[in-house]
Design a protein around this motif. Structure first.
Motif, mmCIF file in Angstrom:
data_model
loop_
_atom_site.group_PDB
_atom_site.id
_atom_site.type_symbol
_atom_site.label_atom_id
_atom_site.label_comp_id
_atom_site.label_asym_id
_atom_site.label_seq_id
_atom_site.Cartn_x
_atom_site.Cartn_y
_atom_site.Cartn_z
ATOM 1 N N LEU A 116 1.457 1.750 12.998
ATOM 2 C CA LEU A 116 2.406 2.305 12.038
ATOM 3 C C LEU A 116 1.716 2.514 10.698
ATOM 4 O O LEU A 116 0.978 1.648 10.222
ATOM 5 C CB LEU A 116 3.578 1.338 11.874
ATOM 6 C CG LEU A 116 4.717 1.717 10.928
ATOM 7 C CD1 LEU A 116 5.463 2.938 11.454
ATOM 8 C CD2 LEU A 116 5.680 0.535 10.779
ATOM 9 N N SER A 117 1.953 3.672 10.103
ATOM 10 C CA SER A 117 1.464 3.958 8.756
ATOM 11 C C SER A 117 2.633 3.813 7.783
ATOM 12 O O SER A 117 3.634 4.525 7.895
ATOM 13 C CB SER A 117 0.892 5.384 8.689
ATOM 14 O OG SER A 117 0.635 5.753 7.349
ATOM 15 N N VAL A 118 2.520 2.856 6.861
ATOM 16 C CA VAL A 118 3.588 2.605 5.891
ATOM 17 C C VAL A 118 3.041 2.838 4.484
ATOM 18 O O VAL A 118 2.019 2.263 4.107
ATOM 19 C CB VAL A 118 4.126 1.161 5.997
ATOM 20 C CG1 VAL A 118 5.295 0.964 5.031
ATOM 21 C CG2 VAL A 118 4.568 0.854 7.421
ATOM 22 N N ARG A 119 3.709 3.681 3.729
ATOM 23 C CA ARG A 119 3.335 3.943 2.337
ATOM 24 C C ARG A 119 4.571 3.777 1.468
ATOM 25 O O ARG A 119 5.690 3.822 1.969
ATOM 26 C CB ARG A 119 2.786 5.365 2.181
ATOM 27 C CG ARG A 119 1.578 5.632 3.068
ATOM 28 C CD ARG A 119 1.129 7.071 2.963
ATOM 29 N NE ARG A 119 2.172 8.008 3.372
ATOM 30 C CZ ARG A 119 2.613 9.017 2.641
ATOM 31 N NH1 ARG A 119 2.135 9.228 1.429
ATOM 32 N NH2 ARG A 119 3.538 9.826 3.097
ATOM 33 N N TRP A 120 4.353 3.601 0.169
ATOM 34 C CA TRP A 120 5.512 3.458 -0.710
ATOM 35 C C TRP A 120 5.232 3.993 -2.098
ATOM 36 O O TRP A 120 4.093 4.141 -2.534
ATOM 37 C CB TRP A 120 5.949 1.996 -0.793
ATOM 38 C CG TRP A 120 4.863 1.005 -1.086
ATOM 39 C CD1 TRP A 120 4.308 0.685 -2.285
ATOM 40 C CD2 TRP A 120 4.186 0.194 -0.108
ATOM 41 N NE1 TRP A 120 3.354 -0.275 -2.131
ATOM 42 C CE2 TRP A 120 3.256 -0.610 -0.822
ATOM 43 C CE3 TRP A 120 4.297 0.048 1.279
ATOM 44 C CZ2 TRP A 120 2.435 -1.528 -0.178
ATOM 45 C CZ3 TRP A 120 3.469 -0.869 1.907
ATOM 46 C CH2 TRP A 120 2.565 -1.642 1.179
ATOM 47 N N LEU A 121 6.333 4.284 -2.767
ATOM 48 C CA LEU A 121 6.310 4.760 -4.148
ATOM 49 C C LEU A 121 7.451 4.058 -4.870
ATOM 50 O O LEU A 121 8.616 4.202 -4.491
ATOM 51 C CB LEU A 121 6.497 6.278 -4.188
ATOM 52 C CG LEU A 121 6.239 6.990 -5.521
ATOM 53 C CD1 LEU A 121 4.844 6.712 -6.032
ATOM 54 C CD2 LEU A 121 6.464 8.493 -5.356
ATOM 55 N N THR A 122 7.121 3.270 -5.876
ATOM 56 C CA THR A 122 8.117 2.468 -6.577
ATOM 57 C C THR A 122 8.002 2.695 -8.085
ATOM 58 O O THR A 122 6.957 3.152 -8.575
ATOM 59 C CB THR A 122 7.913 0.963 -6.290
ATOM 60 O OG1 THR A 122 6.724 0.519 -6.955
ATOM 61 C CG2 THR A 122 7.781 0.702 -4.785
ATOM 62 N N PRO A 123 9.048 2.348 -8.838
ATOM 63 C CA PRO A 123 8.964 2.488 -10.302
ATOM 64 C C PRO A 123 7.807 1.703 -10.911
ATOM 65 O O PRO A 123 7.252 2.103 -11.934
ATOM 66 C CB PRO A 123 10.318 1.945 -10.773
ATOM 67 C CG PRO A 123 11.240 2.191 -9.627
ATOM 68 C CD PRO A 123 10.408 1.976 -8.395
#
Length: 361
Positions: A116-123
């Motif tokens: 699984l490829s998990v990426r994120w963008l957060t404040p």
């Protein structure tokens, strides 16, 4: 669809949360502090590393709970194979150790990146371009994992050799040169491959960003600024020659662990760190979108976006949704209200979040 049948137990403010009937777009709507970001953080732990908050494991356990937590999900592989159960947990008896299971068997956290490829963008990432070089390297390496799952193992081996070399250099007793030779050979071997993986990603990202001709997002340009050589033989030689300097410093001063990711606002030719706050946020989104288009096929992809849509103007919001739909990843987004997501509500799974409890809308 990448993940469904998600269960979150004794994690942050979630005592027992279940999410079924997920979709390509998944929206978590609720007031600040309701537990929306906690769901994203739980999903981010279905990847190697410390998750999107980089928190200590004991701090993730629910206050008033048993002291541990568990997160489970059913993964639908990108190649259409049978669903695979994934899970991670912390036993109250070992609150600083995270265990992982894949398809019912014990596995390593690093092995999760092969499924699984998990990426994120957060404040919290809005200040990435003015943050430390280490923060940008972590961001870069998370993106590299999507095209090279073995990057996590390489990073782990490199960091282990680096810690051992630094320990020898900091010792009052002159270290045995043969020990340093062996460690520097490992650093050079793994470091050269780390550097090659990063260069490949940056090349592909720049090509994807350059191909974007009709987009409301400003175009960033990425470059790597290494400290020392990156080719295996040259790096090993430089590490050996630099021993006296490194010994005085008590640490290794050259190598891929010191590389800088330099980002420029291409249209203005200025460093991203000097751009406006709005431009920096938009450039970060542009990088994440371009990365989604080049992410390795054959593995399911999940993108976690915390409080992103509400801060975009209508044109950029529409462009964001269109690109997310085209990239093919499963997307999880949070917001305090549904209005910013009107354009995708018909194709989204929506949950109301309140006090760590979820209700499907």
């Amino acid at each position: 669809m990448a993940l469904d049948r998600i269960s979150i137990t004794d994690f942050r403010n979630h005592a027992a949360t279940a999410l079924d009937d997920t979709a390509r777009f998944n929206l978590l709507v609720g007031a600040n502090g309701a537990g929306k970001t906690n769901v994203l953080e739980a999903l981010s732990l279905l990847a190697p590393g410390r998750g999107l908050r980089r928190a200590r494991l004991p701090d993730m356990a629910r206050i008033g709970g048993p002291g541990g937590f568990s997160i489970g999900a059913r993964l639908h592989p990108a190649d259409g194979a049978e669903p695979v159960p994934l899970g991670t947990m912390v036993d109250p008896a070992q609150p600083t150790r995270r265990r992982v299971r894949v398809n019912g068997a014990e596995a390593s956290a690093l092995g999760l990146s092969e499924w699984l490829s998990v990426r994120w963008l957060t404040p919290a990432m809005d200040g990435l371009f003015t943050d430390s070089a280490g923060a940008r390297r972590r961001f870069l390496d998370r993106l590299v994992l999507a095209i090279s799952p073995a990057h996590a193992t390489l990073s782990n081996r490199y960091e282990t050799a680096l810690r051992n070399r630094n320990r020898l250099l900091a010792d009052e007793v002159e270290p045995d040169p043969r020990w340093l030779d062996a460690l520097e050979a490992q650093l050079a071997e793994h470091g050269a491959q780390l550097a090659a993986n990063r260069r490949l990603l940056v090349e592909r990202l720049n090509a994807a960003l350059l191909a974007e001709t009709d987009t409301p997002f400003p175009r960033p340009s990425l470059a790597l600024e290494p400290v020392g050589p990156e080719e295996q033989e040259a790096l090993a030689r430089e590490l050996r020659d630099n021993r006296p300097t490194d010994r005085r410093a008590g640490r290794t001063l050259i190598g891929p662990h010191r590389v800088e990711l330099a980002v420029t606002l291409a249209d203005k030719g200025v460093p991203a760190a000097t751009a406006s706050t709005g431009e920096q946020k938009a450039m970060l989104i542009a990088i994440v979108l371009a990365h989604g288009a080049i992410a390795a096929k054959g593995r399911a992809g999940v993108l976690l976006m915390d409080e992103v849509a509400a801060h975009l103007d209508p044109d950029r919001r529409a462009a964001l949704f269109a690109r997310l739909a085209a990239n093919g990843e499963q997307v999880w987004m949070t917001g305090t209200e549904r209005a910013p997501f009107d354009a995708i509500l018909a194709q989204a799974a929506v949950w109301d979040v309140s006090g760590g409890a979820l209700q499907r809308l």
